[in-house]
Design a protein around this motif. Structure first.
Motif, PDB file in Angstrom:
ATOM      1  N   VAL A 573       1.290  -1.153  -0.005  1.00 45.45           N
ATOM      2  CA  VAL A 573       0.329   0.453   0.038  1.00 45.45           C
ATOM      3  C   VAL A 573       0.957   0.996  -0.260  1.00 45.45           C
ATOM      4  CG1 VAL A 573      -1.725   1.628   1.321  1.00 45.45           C
ATOM      5  CG2 VAL A 573      -1.769  -1.318   1.126  1.00 45.45           C
ATOM      6  N   ASN A 574       1.823   1.322   0.722  1.00 44.23           N
ATOM      7  CA  ASN A 574       2.681   2.538   0.777  1.00 44.23           C
ATOM      8  C   ASN A 574       4.115   2.616   0.167  1.00 44.23           C
ATOM      9  OD1 ASN A 574       3.501   5.081   1.762  1.00 44.23           O
ATOM     10  ND2 ASN A 574       4.621   4.409   3.589  1.00 44.23           N
ATOM     11  N   LEU A 575       3.730   1.768  -1.098  1.00 42.47           N
ATOM     12  CA  LEU A 575       4.542   1.107  -1.682  1.00 42.47           C
ATOM     13  C   LEU A 575       5.564   2.831  -1.964  1.00 42.47           C
ATOM     14  CD1 LEU A 575       2.256   0.258  -4.347  1.00 42.47           C
ATOM     15  CD2 LEU A 575       4.168  -1.205  -3.619  1.00 42.47           C
ATOM     16  N   SER A 576       5.457   3.909  -1.671  1.00 36.48           N
ATOM     17  CA  SER A 576       6.050   5.022  -2.195  1.00 36.48           C
ATOM     18  C   SER A 576       7.786   5.345  -0.971  1.00 36.48           C
ATOM     19  CB  SER A 576       5.068   6.357  -2.897  1.00 36.48           C
ATOM     20  OG  SER A 576       5.378   5.908  -3.917  1.00 36.48           O
ATOM     21  N   GLY A 577       6.917   4.518  -0.175  1.00 37.04           N
ATOM     22  CA  GLY A 577       7.761   5.050   1.274  1.00 37.04           C
ATOM     23  C   GLY A 577       7.987   6.044   2.290  1.00 37.04           C
ATOM     24  N   LEU A 578       6.139   6.188   2.164  1.00 38.94           N
ATOM     25  CA  LEU A 578       6.347   8.071   2.773  1.00 38.94           C
ATOM     26  C   LEU A 578       6.062   7.728   3.866  1.00 38.94           C
ATOM     27  CD1 LEU A 578       3.051   9.361   0.550  1.00 38.94           C
ATOM     28  CD2 LEU A 578       5.595   9.325   0.064  1.00 38.94           C
ATOM     29  N   ASP A 579       6.471   8.953   4.687  1.00 36.34           N
ATOM     30  CA  ASP A 579       6.499   9.004   6.186  1.00 36.34           C
ATOM     31  C   ASP A 579       5.653   9.843   7.073  1.00 36.34           C
ATOM     32  OD1 ASP A 579       8.011  11.914   6.065  1.00 36.34           O
ATOM     33  OD2 ASP A 579       9.876  10.521   5.951  1.00 36.34           O
ATOM     34  N   ASP A 580       5.374  10.633   8.231  1.00 39.63           N
ATOM     35  CA  ASP A 580       5.121  11.551   9.033  1.00 39.63           C
ATOM     36  C   ASP A 580       5.041  13.429   8.457  1.00 39.63           C
ATOM     37  OD1 ASP A 580       3.462   9.845  10.214  1.00 39.63           O
ATOM     38  OD2 ASP A 580       4.981   9.922  11.694  1.00 39.63           O
ATOM     39  N   THR A 581       6.340  13.184   7.446  1.00 43.35           N
ATOM     40  CA  THR A 581       6.963  14.001   6.962  1.00 43.35           C
ATOM     41  C   THR A 581       6.399  14.551   5.440  1.00 43.35           C
ATOM     42  OG1 THR A 581       8.722  13.712   5.687  1.00 43.35           O
ATOM     43  CG2 THR A 581       9.267  14.285   8.297  1.00 43.35           C
ATOM     44  N   ASN A 582       5.291  13.322   5.048  1.00 41.90           N
ATOM     45  CA  ASN A 582       4.856  13.834   3.534  1.00 41.90           C
ATOM     46  C   ASN A 582       3.864  12.513   3.248  1.00 41.90           C
ATOM     47  OD1 ASN A 582       6.334  11.461   3.158  1.00 41.90           O
ATOM     48  ND2 ASN A 582       8.060  12.263   2.354  1.00 41.90           N
ATOM     49  N   ASP A 583       2.886  12.247   4.261  1.00 39.84           N
ATOM     50  CA  ASP A 583       2.346  11.130   3.809  1.00 39.84           C
ATOM     51  C   ASP A 583       0.766  11.463   3.367  1.00 39.84           C
ATOM     52  OD1 ASP A 583       1.610  12.325   6.283  1.00 39.84           O
ATOM     53  OD2 ASP A 583       1.196   9.731   6.629  1.00 39.84           O
ATOM     54  N   MET A 584       0.511  11.576   2.551  1.00 37.93           N
ATOM     55  CA  MET A 584      -1.207  12.497   2.066  1.00 37.93           C
ATOM     56  C   MET A 584      -1.835  11.060   1.586  1.00 37.93           C
ATOM     57  SD  MET A 584       0.451  13.614  -2.006  1.00 37.93           S
ATOM     58  CE  MET A 584       2.336  13.090  -1.148  1.00 37.93           C
ATOM     59  N   SER A 585      -3.207  12.192   1.265  1.00 42.86           N
ATOM     60  CA  SER A 585      -4.503  10.658   0.173  1.00 42.86           C
ATOM     61  C   SER A 585      -5.256  11.981   0.085  1.00 42.86           C
ATOM     62  CB  SER A 585      -5.242  10.517   1.968  1.00 42.86           C
ATOM     63  OG  SER A 585      -6.886  10.087   1.281  1.00 42.86           O
ATOM     64  N   SER A 586      -5.850  11.686  -0.985  1.00 48.89           N
ATOM     65  CA  SER A 586      -6.194  11.455  -2.137  1.00 48.89           C
ATOM     66  C   SER A 586      -5.510  13.067  -2.584  1.00 48.89           C
ATOM     67  CB  SER A 586      -8.069  12.653  -1.483  1.00 48.89           C
ATOM     68  OG  SER A 586      -8.845  11.280  -1.203  1.00 48.89           O
ATOM     69  N   VAL A 587      -4.528  12.659  -3.741  1.00 52.82           N
ATOM     70  CA  VAL A 587      -4.018  13.291  -4.250  1.00 52.82           C
ATOM     71  C   VAL A 587      -5.286  14.657  -5.500  1.00 52.82           C
ATOM     72  CG1 VAL A 587      -1.528  12.807  -4.008  1.00 52.82           C
ATOM     73  CG2 VAL A 587      -2.958  11.154  -6.127  1.00 52.82           C
ATOM     74  N   ASP A 588      -4.951  15.568  -5.990  1.00 51.63           N
ATOM     75  CA  ASP A 588      -5.666  16.568  -6.403  1.00 51.63           C
ATOM     76  C   ASP A 588      -5.377  17.468  -7.766  1.00 51.63           C
ATOM     77  OD1 ASP A 588      -8.570  17.996  -7.550  1.00 51.63           O
ATOM     78  OD2 ASP A 588      -9.287  17.810  -5.706  1.00 51.63           O
ATOM     79  N   GLY A 589      -5.077  18.760  -6.444  1.00 52.36           N
ATOM     80  CA  GLY A 589      -4.060  19.843  -8.202  1.00 52.36           C
ATOM     81  C   GLY A 589      -2.393  19.345  -7.263  1.00 52.36           C
ATOM     82  N   CYS A 590      -2.304  19.498  -9.513  1.00 55.69           N
ATOM     83  CA  CYS A 590      -0.835  19.405  -9.306  1.00 55.69           C
ATOM     84  C   CYS A 590      -0.278  20.475  -9.843  1.00 55.69           C
ATOM     85  CB  CYS A 590      -0.576  18.021  -9.729  1.00 55.69           C
ATOM     86  SG  CYS A 590      -1.005  17.625 -11.243  1.00 55.69           S
ATOM     87  N   TRP A 591       0.223  20.852 -10.035  1.00 53.95           N
ATOM     88  CA  TRP A 591       1.280  22.007 -10.771  1.00 53.95           C
ATOM     89  C   TRP A 591       2.784  22.207 -10.879  1.00 53.95           C
ATOM     90  CZ3 TRP A 591       3.130  27.397  -9.680  1.00 53.95           C
ATOM     91  CH2 TRP A 591       2.303  28.262 -10.887  1.00 53.95           C
ATOM     92  N   PHE A 592       3.683  22.877 -11.939  1.00 52.61           N
ATOM     93  CA  PHE A 592       4.675  22.692 -11.519  1.00 52.61           C
ATOM     94  C   PHE A 592       5.294  24.412 -11.458  1.00 52.61           C
ATOM     95  CE2 PHE A 592       5.314  18.450 -13.270  1.00 52.61           C
ATOM     96  CZ  PHE A 592       6.387  17.737 -12.478  1.00 52.61           C
ATOM     97  N   SER A 593       5.959  24.861 -11.215  1.00 47.11           N
ATOM     98  CA  SER A 593       6.055  26.394 -10.951  1.00 47.11           C
ATOM     99  C   SER A 593       6.708  26.346 -12.156  1.00 47.11           C
ATOM    100  CB  SER A 593       7.056  26.107  -9.602  1.00 47.11           C
ATOM    101  OG  SER A 593       7.468  27.649  -9.585  1.00 47.11           O
ATOM    102  N   GLN A 594       6.694  27.889 -13.028  1.00 42.31           N
ATOM    103  CA  GLN A 594       7.379  28.240 -13.871  1.00 42.31           C
ATOM    104  C   GLN A 594       8.655  29.207 -13.568  1.00 42.31           C
ATOM    105  OE1 GLN A 594       6.119  27.046 -17.592  1.00 42.31           O
ATOM    106  NE2 GLN A 594       5.472  26.116 -15.350  1.00 42.31           N
ATOM    107  N   ALA A 595       8.160  29.644 -12.431  1.00 43.19           N
ATOM    108  CA  ALA A 595       9.436  30.363 -11.515  1.00 43.19           C
ATOM    109  C   ALA A 595      10.428  29.144 -11.249  1.00 43.19           C
ATOM    110  CB  ALA A 595       8.883  31.807 -10.857  1.00 43.19           C
ATOM    111  N   THR A 596      10.056  28.842 -10.514  1.00 42.65           N
ATOM    112  CA  THR A 596      11.592  26.914 -10.149  1.00 42.65           C
ATOM    113  C   THR A 596      11.289  26.139 -11.003  1.00 42.65           C
ATOM    114  OG1 THR A 596      11.355  28.480  -8.132  1.00 42.65           O
ATOM    115  CG2 THR A 596      12.740  26.282  -8.641  1.00 42.65           C
ATOM    116  N   PRO A 597      11.803  26.347 -12.532  1.00 42.69           N
ATOM    117  CA  PRO A 597      11.506  24.589 -12.659  1.00 42.69           C
ATOM    118  C   PRO A 597      11.823  23.335 -12.272  1.00 42.69           C
ATOM    119  CG  PRO A 597      11.831  26.347 -14.650  1.00 42.69           C
ATOM    120  CD  PRO A 597      11.923  27.181 -12.718  1.00 42.69           C
ATOM    121  N   GLY A 598      10.651  22.642 -12.644  1.00 41.74           N
ATOM    122  CA  GLY A 598      10.848  21.096 -12.001  1.00 41.74           C
ATOM    123  C   GLY A 598      10.296  21.748  -9.852  1.00 41.74           C
ATOM    124  N   LEU A 599      10.062  22.204  -9.494  1.00 38.28           N
ATOM    125  CA  LEU A 599       9.146  22.323  -8.096  1.00 38.28           C
ATOM    126  C   LEU A 599       7.660  22.236  -8.945  1.00 38.28           C
ATOM    127  CD1 LEU A 599       8.835  22.923  -5.556  1.00 38.28           C
ATOM    128  CD2 LEU A 599       8.692  24.813  -5.946  1.00 38.28           C
TER     129      LEU A 599
END
Length: 739
Positions: A573-599
Motif C-alpha cells: 500500500v505505502n509503496l512510495s515509502g511515505l513518512d510523517d513528513t510527506n504522507d497524504m491522501s486523495s491527491v488532487d491539484g498538481c502544478w509545476f512552478s514556472q519560476a522554479t522549473p522542476g518544483l
C-alpha cells in the motif's frame, strides 16, 4: 473534489459520479507584451485590504534539520482549525466569499443576509483553479510584473447551508437561487503588492464576475448543432453561463481557460422522460449521469412563481416538454451546452466568453497546455474526474506561431476551434498510446453498437462515449494534469476510487491497488488514497501518439491502522515509502512552478484521512519517467461480486523512484473541513496564491443555529467559515520553497 459521506445528496462530490459502464480496460515568458488595446481598461478605485489570518494562522517550529533544496521545514499533520505554513512564511487572506469587487456593493455581512443579486459583484464560493496574469503600467499584459496583476479564479460550487440566514428553504425562493447561481463561475480581480502585502483593487476596471447567467458563445465545430439548440438559442450558437468550474488552464496568448466539471448534477429530468426520447438520447443522458427522475442539485427548477419570461430557473430542467423536433421550444438539450472548456479574456471586461466545442465535452478537470514549440501544434491535457473515466488531450490543427502570443481571443479562434481529441490507453508493459476520437476512426461510426454517432458534432458532444468505443483505460478519477518544464513529463493525479477492485473496475497496471483501511469506525475499500501517473511523450513530442509511463507516487498514510498489518501495508500500500513528513491522501491539484522549473506542488482533497489531518499542500522535486522500476502489488481479499467471495490479486506495475524527504515534504495544512486547491505564482516566484475551499463544509444546521460551525476560518471566533484565496510570501523576501 472528493466525496464526503456525511453530505446530503445535493452536496456529494466527484467520487459519487459513476457513469462509465463500458467494458474498456481499465510559459508565461512566451506571452510577451499584450496588445495595446488591453491598455484601454486600466486604472483602479480604492484598495480593499484583505484580512490578515491573525489568530487562526499557525507557524511550525524549526525543530527539524534543514533540508538541502528546500528553504523550509516540513509542516506537521494537523486537525486544528488553522492554516499552517512553515516558520519564516506568512499567509494573508486576499479575497473571500462575498468580498465586493466594485465600489457600489457593500461589504459582506457574512451571515446569509447579502442579497442574491449583489453576488453578481461579489466573490463567489468554493474558490478553485486560478492563474496570475502580470499587468504592466500601460494596462497591457506584462509577463514579468510580480507586483501588479490580474488574478483569475474559478468558483466551483457552494456550501448551501452557509449562504443563507438559516440554510436553504423550500420551495426555493428566487433570491436564494439567484445567490447560489451567482456564487458559481469565475472571478477576475486586479491585485497589487505593497511591500509584502497583497490587496485586491475594489472597483478595478478589469474586475468582473462571470456566473451561470453570463451569455457565452458555443464556438467551434459543434456550434449550431441540433443537439445544442434550446429555447434560449434556437440556432444552437449561444448559451447562458458556466457551472461547476473546477480546475483551469491558460493559453500562450494570455487568456484564461475555465473547465466545467460536474455540471450534470444541476439538471432535473422527470420520471418517464425516457419514453419521449430516442434510444441514442437516453444513452447519452445516462452516460453523463442525467438519469430520468434526477431532481437536480439545489432544486433550482422549483422556484415559484417562476420566471416564464426569461426561463432562468426552468432552463435547468432537461425534460422534454415541447413538441419541436429540434428542442427549440424547451431545454431538453440544455445539458449539452455544459461540459466544455470556456475561454475568457481577462484583459477585456466586456468580452464574451467562448465555449470551445472542438475540445470535446465531458467532466473537464483542467486544461493544461504543453510548452508551445514554433511550427508544431499546441497540445492541451485534461482529466475527466469521475470513477472509471479517462485522460484526454487535444491537439490543434494550427501550428504555433510566436506572433500569436498577443492574439487574444482571435488566437483562440485559430488554435482552439479546430483540432483532434485523443484518449489515453495504458499498456501493462509501461508503454501507452493516445487513441484518436474522430468520426470514422477506431469504431466511432454510426454503426457502433455502443452509440450511433450521427456526425462530427455528435462525437464532440458525446466524447465519453467515443472514448468508450475506442477502448480507453478506465482510471481512478483523473483530476489535474501538469507538465514538467524541465523534461516534458506529463503528470495526472488519480484522486481515489472506492470501486477499484470491483468486477466493473478490476485492477490493472495503471491502477494497481486495492486495500482496506479505516477512517474512524468506517472501513474504506478500493484505492482509497489515490496515486499520480506520469507520461513521457515519445521523442519529447507532445503531439506523438505513443508514450512510456510509470506511477510517480502512491499516496498513503505513513503506517497501517494496526501494527500487525504494517509489514504488508508497507509492501503493498505505502509503496512510495511515505513518512510523517510527506504522507497524504486523495491527491488532487498538481502544478509545476514556472519560476522554479522542476518544483511540483501537490494538493489534496481528502475524505479518507481527515480523522488524522486536514487537507494539505506538499512540494516535490520529482525525477523522470523510468527512474524507478517494476514493482509487484499483492492485493489481499479483493471482492469477487455478490456472495462475499474474495481472492488475492497480484498486479505488476512501473513505479518511479521512491521520493526522499529531501524531495517531497508537506508545506501547508488547511483549516477544518477544507480542500486545498488552486495555485498560482508571481513571475519572480516570491508569492504563491492558494485557495482554501469550503472550510467548515461539514457544519450542520444545529451547529449553525448554535453559532458553533465546524470552522470559523478565516475571520475567527463567531464568524461563519468561507472560502478564500491566500497570498503566501517568505518573510525574508526570497523565492517560495527553495534556496
Amino acid at each position: 473534489m472528493t466525496e464526503r459521506a456525511s453530505q446530503p445528496a445535493a452536496h456529494r462530490h466527484d467520487d459519487d459520479v459513476f457513469c462509465n459502464e463500458s467494458d474498456n480496460p481499465t510559459f508565461d515568458s512566451i506571452l510577451g507584451a499584450r496588445l495595446s488595446r488591453r491598455g484601454l481598461l486600466r486604472g483602479s478605485a480604492g484598495l480593499f485590504a484583505g484580512s490578515v489570518l491573525g489568530p487562526v494562522l499557525a507557524a511550525c517550529s524549526d525543530d527539524d534539520d534543514p533540508v538541502a533544496g528546500f528553504k523550509w521545514n516540513a509542516v506537521a499533520k494537523s486537525t486544528a482549525d488553522a492554516l499552517t505554513v512553515p516558520a519564516g512564511y506568512s499567509a494573508r487572506v486576499l479575497y473571500r466569499l462575498g468580498d465586493p469587487i466594485d465600489a457600489a456593493t457593500p461589504t459582506s455581512a457574512n451571515n446569509g443576509t447579502d442579497t442574491g443579486t449583489s453576488f453578481a459583484a461579489r466573490a463567489g464560493d468554493h474558490h478553485d483553479g486560478m492563474h496570475y496574469f502580470g499587468l504592466g503600467a500601460s494596462g497591457a499584459y506584462d509577463a514579468t510584473n510580480s507586483t501588479r496583476g490580474l488574478l483569475v479564479m474559478n468558483h466551483e460550487n457552494i456550501t448551501q447551508l452557509l449562504l443563507h440566514p438559516a440554510g436553504a428553504t423550500t420551495p426555493r425562493p428566487a433570491d436564494q437561487v439567484i445567490k447560489e447561481m451567482n456564487c458559481h463561475g469565475v472571478s477576475v480581480v486586479e491585485v497589487t503588492r505593497t511591500g509584502s502585502t497583497w490587496t485586491y483593487t475594489r472597483g478595478g476596471n478589469y474586475n468582473r464576475r462571470i456566473t451561470t447567467n453570463t451569455e457565452m458563445i458555443l464556438s467551434g465545430p459543434a456550434g449550431g448543432s441540433n443537439q445544442l439548440k434550446t429555447k434560449f438559442s434556437t440556432n444552437g450558437t449561444r448559451t447562458r453561463g458556466t457551472v461547476n468550474n473546477c480546475a483551469n488552464g491558460y493559453t500562450p496568448w494570455g487568456t484564461y481557460l475555465t473547465c466545467e466539471e460536474n455540471w450534470a448534477f444541476y439538471f432535473k429530468r422527470a420520471a418517464g422522460d425516457n419514453a419521449n426520447r430516442s434510444a441514442a438520447e437516453v444513452t447519452a443522458l445516462n452516460r453523463n449521469g442525467i438519469t430520468q427522475g434526477a431532481a437536480g442539485n439545489y432544486g433550482w427548477t422549483t422556484v415559484t412563481p417562476g420566471d416564464a419570461a426569461d426561463t432562468n430557473f426552468a432552463r435547468w430542467d432537461a425534460t422534454k416538454v415541447g413538441t419541436s423536433t429540434d428542442g427549440t421550444d424547451d431545454f431538453r438539450n440544455g445539458p449539452n451546452t455544459f461540459g466544455w472548456i470556456v475561454e475568457i479574456d481577462p484583459f477585456n471586461a466586456t468580452s464574451v466568453p467562448k465555449k470551445r466545442t472542438a475540445m470535446g465535452r465531458f467532466a473537464h478537470e483542467g486544461c493544461f497546455v504543453a510548452p508551445p514549440v514554433v511550427g508544431q501544434p499546441l497540445v492541451f491535457y485534461s482529466g475527466d474526474d469521475s470513477r472509471g473515466e479517462y485522460c484526454y488531450k487535444f491537439v490543434s490543427t494550427a501550428l504555433w506561431s510566436a506572433a500569436d502570443a498577443t492574439g487574444g481571443m482571435a488566437a483562440g479562434d485559430k488554435y482552439l476551434d479546430a483540432g483532434k481529441n485523443f484518449v489515453c490507453k495504458f499498456n501493462a508493459d509501461g508503454t501507452g498510446s493516445w487513441i484518436e476520437l474522430t468520426l470514422g476512426t477506431n469504431g466511432i461510426t454510426s454503426a457502433s453498437t455502443v452509440y450511433p454517432f450521427a456526425d462530427a458534432a455528435d462525437v464532440l458532444i458525446n466524447l465519453r462515449l467515443a472514448a468508450d468505443v475506442a477502448g480507453a483505460t478506465k482510471m481512478d478519477r483523473p483530476e489535474w494534469s501538469a507538465i514538467n518544464p524541465k523534461n516534458g513529463d506529463v503528470y495526472f493525479t488519480m484522486t481515489n476510487n472506492s470501486v477499484r477492485g470491483s468486477v466493473a473496475q478490476p485492477m490493472d497496471a495503471a491502477n494497481p491497488r486495492y486495500y482496506t483501511d479505516n477512517r474512524g469506525t468506517t472501513v474504506q475499500r478500493g484505492n482509497n488514497n489515490g496515486h499520480i501517473v506520469r507520461l513521457a511523450p515519445s521523442g519529447g513530442n507532445h503531439a506523438a501518439t505513443t508514450f512510456t509511463w510509470d506511477i510517480y507516487l502512491f499516496a498513503a498514510q505513513a503506517t497501517a491502522d494496526t501494527a500487525a498489518n504494517n509489514a504488508d501495508y508497507q509492501a503493498n500500500v505505502n509503496l512510495s515509502g511515505l513518512d510523517d513528513t510527506n504522507d497524504m491522501s486523495s491527491v488532487d491539484g498538481c502544478w509545476f512552478s514556472q519560476a522554479t522549473p522542476g518544483l511540483l506542488w501537490i494538493q489534496t482533497d481528502d475524505g479518507a484521512y481527515t480523522d488524522v489531518t486536514n487537507c494539505m499542500m506538499l512540494a516535490a522535486l520529482p525525477g523522470n519517467v523510468g527512474d524507478g522500476g517494476a514493482v509487484t502489488v499483492a492485493n489481499k481479499a479483493v471482492p469477487q461480486g455478490a456472495g462475499g467471495a474474495t481472492v488475492d490479486v497480484t498486479v505488476t506495475t512501473r513505479m518511479g523512484k521512491k521520493p526522499e524527504p529531501t524531495q517531497l515534504r508537506r508545506f501547508l495544512v488547511g483549516p477544518k473541513g477544507c480542500e486545498i486547491t488552486g495555485i498560482a505564482e508571481t513571475p519572480d516566484g516570491r508569492t504563491i496564491f492558494v485557495n482554501i475551499q469550503h472550510p467548515g463544509e461539514n457544519t450542520t444546521a444545529a451547529q449553525l443555529t448554535a453559532g458553533t460551525p465546524e470552522s470559523v476560518w478565516p475571520d475567527g471566533s463567531g464568524a461563519r467559515p468561507r472560502s478564500a484565496t491566500v497570498a503566501i510570501t517568505r518573510d525574508d523576501g526570497g523565492k517560495i520553497a527553495v534556496d
